[in-house]
Design a protein around this motif. Structure first.
Motif, PDB file in Angstrom:
ATOM      1  N   SER A 115       0.821  -1.211   0.000  1.00  0.00           N
ATOM      2  CA  SER A 115       0.000   0.000   0.000  1.00  0.00           C
ATOM      3  C   SER A 115       0.853   1.260   0.000  1.00  0.00           C
ATOM      4  O   SER A 115       0.374   2.340  -0.365  1.00  0.00           O
ATOM      5  CB  SER A 115      -0.934   0.009   1.217  1.00  0.00           C
ATOM      6  N   ARG A 116       2.128   1.145   0.392  1.00  0.00           N
ATOM      7  CA  ARG A 116       3.034   2.296   0.438  1.00  0.00           C
ATOM      8  C   ARG A 116       4.071   2.264  -0.676  1.00  0.00           C
ATOM      9  O   ARG A 116       4.923   3.149  -0.763  1.00  0.00           O
ATOM     10  CB  ARG A 116       3.748   2.340   1.791  1.00  0.00           C
ATOM     11  N   GLY A 117       4.023   1.236  -1.527  1.00  0.00           N
ATOM     12  CA  GLY A 117       5.042   1.078  -2.556  1.00  0.00           C
ATOM     13  C   GLY A 117       4.669   1.703  -3.882  1.00  0.00           C
ATOM     14  O   GLY A 117       3.513   2.060  -4.128  1.00  0.00           O
ATOM     15  N   LYS A 118       5.674   1.805  -4.737  1.00  0.00           N
ATOM     16  CA  LYS A 118       5.478   2.309  -6.096  1.00  0.00           C
ATOM     17  C   LYS A 118       5.355   1.133  -7.054  1.00  0.00           C
ATOM     18  O   LYS A 118       5.836   0.039  -6.771  1.00  0.00           O
ATOM     19  CB  LYS A 118       6.649   3.199  -6.496  1.00  0.00           C
ATOM     20  N   GLU A 119       4.741   1.397  -8.188  1.00  0.00           N
ATOM     21  CA  GLU A 119       4.504   0.341  -9.172  1.00  0.00           C
ATOM     22  C   GLU A 119       5.820  -0.303  -9.610  1.00  0.00           C
ATOM     23  O   GLU A 119       6.761   0.378 -10.032  1.00  0.00           O
ATOM     24  CB  GLU A 119       3.782   0.906 -10.385  1.00  0.00           C
ATOM     25  N   THR A 120       5.882  -1.624  -9.465  1.00  0.00           N
ATOM     26  CA  THR A 120       7.062  -2.399  -9.862  1.00  0.00           C
ATOM     27  C   THR A 120       6.560  -3.655 -10.565  1.00  0.00           C
ATOM     28  O   THR A 120       5.828  -4.446  -9.965  1.00  0.00           O
ATOM     29  CB  THR A 120       7.910  -2.795  -8.637  1.00  0.00           C
ATOM     30  N   LYS A 121       6.932  -3.852 -11.779  1.00  0.00           N
ATOM     31  CA  LYS A 121       6.363  -4.935 -12.578  1.00  0.00           C
ATOM     32  C   LYS A 121       7.060  -6.265 -12.305  1.00  0.00           C
ATOM     33  O   LYS A 121       8.282  -6.362 -12.324  1.00  0.00           O
ATOM     34  CB  LYS A 121       6.454  -4.610 -14.070  1.00  0.00           C
TER      35      LYS A 121
ATOM     36  N   ARG B 267      11.517  -2.759  -0.371  1.00  0.00           N
ATOM     37  CA  ARG B 267      10.574  -3.868  -0.178  1.00  0.00           C
ATOM     38  C   ARG B 267       9.137  -3.438  -0.454  1.00  0.00           C
ATOM     39  O   ARG B 267       8.323  -4.236  -0.904  1.00  0.00           O
ATOM     40  CB  ARG B 267      10.685  -4.430   1.250  1.00  0.00           C
ATOM     41  N   GLU B 268       8.833  -2.169  -0.182  1.00  0.00           N
ATOM     42  CA  GLU B 268       7.496  -1.666  -0.461  1.00  0.00           C
ATOM     43  C   GLU B 268       7.165  -1.811  -1.947  1.00  0.00           C
ATOM     44  O   GLU B 268       6.052  -2.197  -2.311  1.00  0.00           O
ATOM     45  CB  GLU B 268       7.374  -0.187  -0.063  1.00  0.00           C
ATOM     46  N   ASN B 269       8.140  -1.496  -2.801  1.00  0.00           N
ATOM     47  CA  ASN B 269       7.921  -1.580  -4.246  1.00  0.00           C
ATOM     48  C   ASN B 269       7.793  -3.027  -4.706  1.00  0.00           C
ATOM     49  O   ASN B 269       6.962  -3.347  -5.570  1.00  0.00           O
ATOM     50  CB  ASN B 269       9.056  -0.894  -5.001  1.00  0.00           C
ATOM     51  N   ILE B 270       8.623  -3.896  -4.130  1.00  0.00           N
ATOM     52  CA  ILE B 270       8.544  -5.317  -4.493  1.00  0.00           C
ATOM     53  C   ILE B 270       7.197  -5.887  -4.060  1.00  0.00           C
ATOM     54  O   ILE B 270       6.541  -6.611  -4.814  1.00  0.00           O
ATOM     55  CB  ILE B 270       9.699  -6.114  -3.844  1.00  0.00           C
TER      56      ILE B 270
END
Length: 266
Positions: free
Chosen positions: A153-159, A182-185
């Motif tokens: 919920s706090r991460g950025k888009e990571t494909k 880790r937020e993005n992952i």
């Protein structure tokens, strides 16, 4: 007083529901399936007896469903999980719509019309898009599944693009090696599951959507599913027991038809 028991032995968790003639849930149980479905079925019998429900009683009717339904020797009948999930969802929500069930090893989409299953689709070829996928990725990151959602919920888009859990895990390892937060992952992991579930769900009948299974209490994932589908996904804590509830409802129906819980054997 008659009791109707539904036992849903899934690949990772076993759910049990006991109802009476009024179809209200009297008792629900949740326990890990473990290595042996037969041992799990025996544990269920013991726990039910502790709560005063004797599966051998002539006023008790048992229906088993799920992955390990054939391993319940005291079941009066076995019924497919598709039928039971449909019955359970119709009882919990409404009798028309698209049911999404995210299980440990597969994801099912069930279309209901007037409380009956008219169509279903299943993803059981790969663990990607299932509860098992989330479990593997959480373990890889050293966090719980609840923590995974909170980080996402706090991460950025990571494909994360791999369709296979093994290859997706390799992608995660590579991201960790590149010091990706880790937020993005976590965000990439959740979005990967949501995308696959929604891809299957969109082949159903459209809104309204109902979520059953182990993710029904994960507010973040429910929210992401709703956003991707463009319609609110309805769920509730009892939805985790939808398969077992449907089995119990089927048991009540069988009992009513025979008039005796031991007349009709599976």
């Amino acid at each position: 007083m008659a009791h109707f028991i539904g036992i849903d032995i899934g690949s990772t968790a076993t759910k049990v529901v006991v109802i009476g003639h009024d179809r209200e849930i009297e008792r629900s149980l949740l326990l890990p399936t473990g290595f042996s479905s037969v041992e799990t079925a025996n544990k269920v019998r013991e726990k039910l007896l502790d709560y005063g429900y004797d599966v051998e009683n002539e006023d008790t009717y048992v229906v088993a469903t799920g992955y390990g339904r054939v391993a319940v020797p005291y079941a009066d009948k076995t019924v497919t999980e598709i039928t039971c999930h449909g019955l359970g969802a119709a009882s919990l929500f409404q009798d028309k719509g698209t049911v999404i069930d995210v299980g440990g090893q597969d994801t099912k989409v069930i279309v209901l019309e007037n409380g009956r299953v008219v169509k279903f689709l299943m993803n059981d070829k790969c663990a990607a898009g299932t509860g098992r996928f989330l479990e593997v990725m959480s373990d890889r990151l050293g966090i719980t599944q609840d923590e995974l959602s909170e980080l996402a919920s706090r991460g950025k888009e990571t494909k994360i693009s791999s369709m296979c859990t093994v290859f997706a895990e390799s992608e995660v390892i590579s991201l960790v090696g590149r010091n990706e937060p880790r937020e993005n992952i976590a965000n990439g992991v959740i979005e990967s599951v949501v995308n696959r579930v929604c891809s299957l769900a969109q082949q159903g009948a459209g809104a309204p959507y109902f979520l059953t299974g182990g993710l029904c209490e994960n507010d973040y994932i429910v929210g992401r599913l709703s956003q991707h589908l463009g319609s609110r996904v309805t769920t509730c804590p009892e939805a985790r027991y939808a398969g077992a509830l449907g089995a119990a409802i089927n048991a009540r129906k069988q009992f009513s038809q025979t008039g005796d819980a031991r007349t009709e054997q599976s």
